[in-house]
Design a protein around this motif. Sequence first.
Motif, short mmCIF file in Angstrom:
data_model
loop_
_atom_site.label_atom_id
_atom_site.label_comp_id
_atom_site.label_asym_id
_atom_site.label_seq_id
_atom_site.Cartn_x
_atom_site.Cartn_y
_atom_site.Cartn_z
N ARG A 114 68.48 29.62 -34.74
CA ARG A 114 66.84 29.09 -35.13
C ARG A 114 66.63 27.90 -34.34
NH1 ARG A 114 65.30 26.46 -40.65
NH2 ARG A 114 66.98 24.72 -39.97
N THR A 115 65.58 28.20 -33.71
CA THR A 115 64.91 27.18 -32.71
C THR A 115 63.89 26.48 -33.48
OG1 THR A 115 65.33 28.43 -30.78
CG2 THR A 115 63.95 26.51 -30.67
N ILE A 116 64.01 25.01 -33.65
CA ILE A 116 62.74 24.48 -34.33
C ILE A 116 62.13 23.31 -33.55
CG2 ILE A 116 62.73 22.68 -36.39
CD1 ILE A 116 65.85 23.57 -37.09
N TYR A 117 61.09 23.28 -33.63
CA TYR A 117 59.98 22.49 -32.80
C TYR A 117 59.54 21.49 -33.81
CZ TYR A 117 60.39 26.71 -29.95
OH TYR A 117 60.83 27.67 -29.36
N SER A 118 59.69 20.15 -33.37
CA SER A 118 59.45 19.07 -33.94
C SER A 118 58.52 18.17 -32.84
CB SER A 118 60.56 18.07 -34.32
OG SER A 118 61.35 19.08 -35.22
N THR B 158 54.23 11.62 -28.90
CA THR B 158 53.30 12.55 -28.13
C THR B 158 54.20 13.87 -27.51
OG1 THR B 158 53.68 11.11 -26.16
CG2 THR B 158 51.91 10.55 -27.60
N SER B 159 55.31 13.76 -27.62
CA SER B 159 56.10 15.14 -27.27
C SER B 159 56.77 15.94 -28.29
CB SER B 159 57.37 14.25 -26.46
OG SER B 159 58.30 13.67 -27.23
N ILE B 160 57.14 17.16 -27.63
CA ILE B 160 57.71 18.25 -28.69
C ILE B 160 59.08 18.06 -28.30
CG2 ILE B 160 57.67 20.43 -29.20
CD1 ILE B 160 55.10 19.24 -29.98
N ILE B 161 59.95 18.12 -29.66
CA ILE B 161 61.33 18.09 -29.46
C ILE B 161 61.74 19.31 -29.98
CG2 ILE B 161 63.46 17.01 -30.26
CD1 ILE B 161 61.89 14.68 -30.70
N THR B 162 62.51 20.01 -29.18
CA THR B 162 63.31 21.48 -29.41
C THR B 162 64.66 21.04 -29.96
OG1 THR B 162 61.90 22.47 -27.79
CG2 THR B 162 63.78 23.67 -28.79
N ARG C 141 54.06 27.29 -41.54
CA ARG C 141 53.76 26.42 -42.76
C ARG C 141 52.93 25.08 -42.49
NH1 ARG C 141 59.30 27.29 -46.15
NH2 ARG C 141 59.03 29.66 -46.34
N GLY C 142 52.37 24.89 -41.63
CA GLY C 142 51.58 23.90 -40.98
C GLY C 142 52.47 22.61 -40.29
N ALA C 143 53.69 22.86 -39.68
CA ALA C 143 54.33 22.12 -39.07
C ALA C 143 53.32 21.48 -37.75
CB ALA C 143 55.60 22.68 -38.61
N PRO C 144 53.35 20.29 -37.23
CA PRO C 144 52.64 19.79 -36.22
C PRO C 144 53.22 20.42 -34.91
CG PRO C 144 53.62 17.99 -37.48
CD PRO C 144 54.04 19.12 -38.11
N ALA C 145 54.10 20.87 -34.97
CA ALA C 145 54.74 21.51 -33.57
C ALA C 145 54.97 23.08 -33.53
CB ALA C 145 56.14 20.95 -33.08
N GLY C 146 54.44 23.77 -34.84
CA GLY C 146 54.46 25.04 -34.86
C GLY C 146 55.56 25.59 -35.63
N PRO C 147 55.75 26.74 -35.91
CA PRO C 147 57.04 27.51 -36.88
C PRO C 147 58.12 27.65 -36.04
CG PRO C 147 55.42 29.21 -36.14
CD PRO C 147 54.66 27.89 -35.52
N PRO C 148 59.21 27.74 -36.76
CA PRO C 148 60.56 27.95 -36.02
C PRO C 148 60.63 29.43 -35.26
CG PRO C 148 60.90 27.88 -38.27
CD PRO C 148 59.46 27.54 -38.18
#
Length: 169
Positions: A71-75, A79-83, A125-132
């Motif tokens: 599972r890859t989660i984007y947070s 100002t950056s996206i953490i994977t 589900r509305g996560a700021p960085a998108g779904p997993p």
Amino acid sequence: MTFQIQIKKTLFIAIVYLFAIIMQITAEGIACFKCYASQPGHEKTDLLCSQFDGSPRFQVHCPSSTLCRKRTIYSKYKTSIITTVERDCAPQKRTVPIYSDNKWQNKEEIVTSAYKEGCFIGEDRGAPAGPPEYCFCGHHLCNSSQSIEIINIYHIFLSITVLLFTTLL
């Protein structure tokens, strides 16, 4: 010339036999890599995916799974996206209550149709960085891949076997 063909056939049978033993997934489960994503607020420091190196300490036996999961989660952080990546057994165990011998009992079963091999984007589900993103694969230790695409070694081996077999005939 016939002696060389006999050696090639014997070698071919030995390779197929070894592969069948190594890669066979049985009713007893599958071997997968397991590691946890390090996220703020989580106290788990063992088996962090940030330290994942594919070593045996990250390997687990999954008796209730026929697939491995990544599972890859984007947070979003400032100002950056953490994977972050998590690896584990696919959750395929289902407990079903059954009535037997005048009492209720729980029966555990593996739902093999719960997931298909391959990758898909999870529910948004509305996560700021998108779904997993979820990836499922069905051979031992297949969830080690860093990339999104999961290469199915079984299909590669099958293709090589067919090619080798046709050249021997």
